[in-house]
Motif scaffolding. Structure first.
Motif, mmCIF file in Angstrom:
data_model
loop_
_atom_site.group_PDB
_atom_site.id
_atom_site.type_symbol
_atom_site.label_atom_id
_atom_site.label_comp_id
_atom_site.label_asym_id
_atom_site.label_seq_id
_atom_site.Cartn_x
_atom_site.Cartn_y
_atom_site.Cartn_z
ATOM 1 N N PRO A 32 0.766 -1.121 -0.212
ATOM 2 C CA PRO A 32 -0.014 -0.197 0.084
ATOM 3 C C PRO A 32 0.756 1.138 0.109
ATOM 4 C CG PRO A 32 -0.770 -1.745 1.886
ATOM 5 C CD PRO A 32 0.539 -2.186 1.179
ATOM 6 N N HIS A 33 0.135 2.512 -0.362
ATOM 7 C CA HIS A 33 0.681 3.691 -0.508
ATOM 8 C C HIS A 33 0.117 4.735 0.477
ATOM 9 C CE1 HIS A 33 3.094 2.193 -4.015
ATOM 10 N NE2 HIS A 33 4.197 2.835 -3.180
ATOM 11 N N LEU A 34 0.504 5.566 1.106
ATOM 12 C CA LEU A 34 -0.255 6.709 1.764
ATOM 13 C C LEU A 34 0.219 8.110 1.006
ATOM 14 C CD1 LEU A 34 0.323 5.682 5.458
ATOM 15 C CD2 LEU A 34 -1.492 5.255 4.130
ATOM 16 N N VAL A 35 -1.013 9.031 1.159
ATOM 17 C CA VAL A 35 -0.522 10.343 0.647
ATOM 18 C C VAL A 35 -0.593 11.293 1.830
ATOM 19 C CG1 VAL A 35 -1.689 12.160 -0.568
ATOM 20 C CG2 VAL A 35 -1.451 9.737 -1.573
ATOM 21 N N CYS A 49 0.289 -0.792 9.016
ATOM 22 C CA CYS A 49 0.023 0.759 9.131
ATOM 23 C C CYS A 49 -0.772 1.394 8.164
ATOM 24 C CB CYS A 49 1.699 1.258 8.952
ATOM 25 S SG CYS A 49 2.902 0.772 10.028
ATOM 26 N N ALA A 50 -0.797 0.831 6.965
ATOM 27 C CA ALA A 50 -1.570 1.343 6.240
ATOM 28 C C ALA A 50 -3.210 1.576 6.508
ATOM 29 C CB ALA A 50 -1.794 0.750 4.489
ATOM 30 N N PHE A 51 -3.532 0.392 7.322
ATOM 31 C CA PHE A 51 -4.934 0.159 7.971
ATOM 32 C C PHE A 51 -5.157 1.088 9.052
ATOM 33 C CE2 PHE A 51 -7.493 -1.593 11.244
ATOM 34 C CZ PHE A 51 -8.707 -2.132 10.539
ATOM 35 N N LEU A 52 -4.400 1.849 9.526
ATOM 36 C CA LEU A 52 -4.373 2.807 10.454
ATOM 37 C C LEU A 52 -4.885 3.887 9.836
ATOM 38 C CD1 LEU A 52 -1.315 2.415 12.656
ATOM 39 C CD2 LEU A 52 -3.605 1.652 13.061
ATOM 40 N N PHE A 53 -4.793 4.168 8.726
ATOM 41 C CA PHE A 53 -5.118 5.415 7.946
ATOM 42 C C PHE A 53 -6.360 5.227 6.909
ATOM 43 C CE2 PHE A 53 -0.764 5.890 9.248
ATOM 44 C CZ PHE A 53 -0.745 7.232 9.843
ATOM 45 N N ASP A 54 -6.993 4.246 7.284
ATOM 46 C CA ASP A 54 -8.254 3.915 6.119
ATOM 47 C C ASP A 54 -9.195 4.992 6.188
ATOM 48 O OD1 ASP A 54 -7.532 1.556 4.704
ATOM 49 O OD2 ASP A 54 -8.464 0.342 6.014
ATOM 50 N N ALA A 55 -9.591 5.622 7.512
ATOM 51 C CA ALA A 55 -10.305 6.731 7.514
ATOM 52 C C ALA A 55 -9.589 7.915 6.751
ATOM 53 C CB ALA A 55 -10.606 6.875 9.094
ATOM 54 N N PRO A 56 -10.487 8.576 5.838
ATOM 55 C CA PRO A 56 -10.131 9.607 5.242
ATOM 56 C C PRO A 56 -9.586 11.007 6.270
ATOM 57 C CG PRO A 56 -11.719 9.010 3.938
ATOM 58 C CD PRO A 56 -11.927 8.293 5.482
ATOM 59 N N ARG A 63 -5.095 6.827 2.629
ATOM 60 C CA ARG A 63 -4.825 5.728 1.971
ATOM 61 C C ARG A 63 -4.721 5.592 0.442
ATOM 62 N NH1 ARG A 63 -5.200 -0.548 4.005
ATOM 63 N NH2 ARG A 63 -4.406 -1.621 2.173
ATOM 64 N N VAL A 64 -3.961 5.192 -0.452
ATOM 65 C CA VAL A 64 -4.294 5.229 -1.620
ATOM 66 C C VAL A 64 -5.200 3.854 -1.881
ATOM 67 C CG1 VAL A 64 -3.254 5.017 -4.136
ATOM 68 C CG2 VAL A 64 -2.243 6.331 -2.370
ATOM 69 N N PRO A 65 -6.238 4.171 -2.553
ATOM 70 C CA PRO A 65 -7.100 2.713 -2.901
ATOM 71 C C PRO A 65 -6.582 1.966 -4.067
ATOM 72 C CG PRO A 65 -8.194 4.790 -3.679
ATOM 73 C CD PRO A 65 -6.979 5.255 -2.918
ATOM 74 N N ASP A 66 -6.851 0.801 -4.427
ATOM 75 C CA ASP A 66 -6.512 -0.033 -5.196
ATOM 76 C C ASP A 66 -7.770 -0.465 -6.035
ATOM 77 O OD1 ASP A 66 -4.772 -1.637 -6.786
ATOM 78 O OD2 ASP A 66 -5.506 -3.465 -5.337
#
Length: 201
Positions: A32-35, A49-56, A63-66
């Protein structure tokens, strides 16, 4: 775009281990990537870590979606493209939530070149498409190619992968056959991954 440096140069003979930029955990090549929304930085992240930032907007990151969506009817016509004043045949458009504006970028041998669109040109062209209505701000983009005509909704990291391909393969004034082959292969991969807009598959 520190997390995407591997897209911007030739790979070393022995690949370095890719690590999460938040916790330093080793990760696979696909991750995953984060912005960071304000700084517009992309970071590589492990799954937890990406899961922690699922909330916009959590912690300033998104989190960058796929997801990859396609709609052949969304590609701008010649006059619509000309009105956007994009000097090349490939561009990607994203909604910047901080600026509250649509931003256009296009790949070049020097990297991603950015310019702000006039709202009229966007609204009358790609902005009126069904794909544009689906865009999530900051993390997705509308990737458009003039010839052959294509319009895809893609994660923003895919756009920067394209920027890296152009920088890596571009030769001379028109890019040369190696760059054209790399770009064609990139779009072929995206078309394989993309599902038609409205599909529930």
């Amino acid at each position: 775009m520190t997390g995407l440096r591997r897209f911007l140069s030739a790979p070393p003979a022995e690949e370095a281990v890719v690590r999460c930029e938040l916790c330093a955990t080793p990760m696979p090549e696909e991750h995953p990537h984060l912005v960071h929304v304000v700084d517009r930085r992309l970071l590589c992240a492990c799954g937890p870590c990406a899961f922690l930032f699922d909330a916009p907007g959590a912690g300033g990151y998104a989190r960058v979606p796929d997801r990859y969506l396609a709609d052949p009817g969304s590609a701008p016509s010649g006059p619509e493209w000309d009105a956007l004043q994009i000097p090349v045949g490939i561009a990607f458009f994203l909604r910047n939530s901080v600026r509250e504006a649509v931003v256009a970028c296009y790949p070049s041998p020097a990297g991603a070149t950015e310019s702000e669109l006039t709202l009229d040109a966007w609204a009358a062209g790609p902005g009126a498409s069904p794909l544009a209505a689906e865009l999530h701000p900051d993390v997705e983009a509308l990737l458009v190619r003039r010839e052959p005509a294509a319009c895809l909704l893609v994660p923003i990291d895919a756009c920067y992968r394209l920027v890296g391909l152009v920088r890596l393969h571009w030769r001379g004034f028109d890019g040369g056959p190696e760059a054209r082959e790399a770009i064609d292969a990139f779009f072929a991969e995206l078309h394989e991954r993309a599902r038609p807009i409205g599909s529930r598959v």
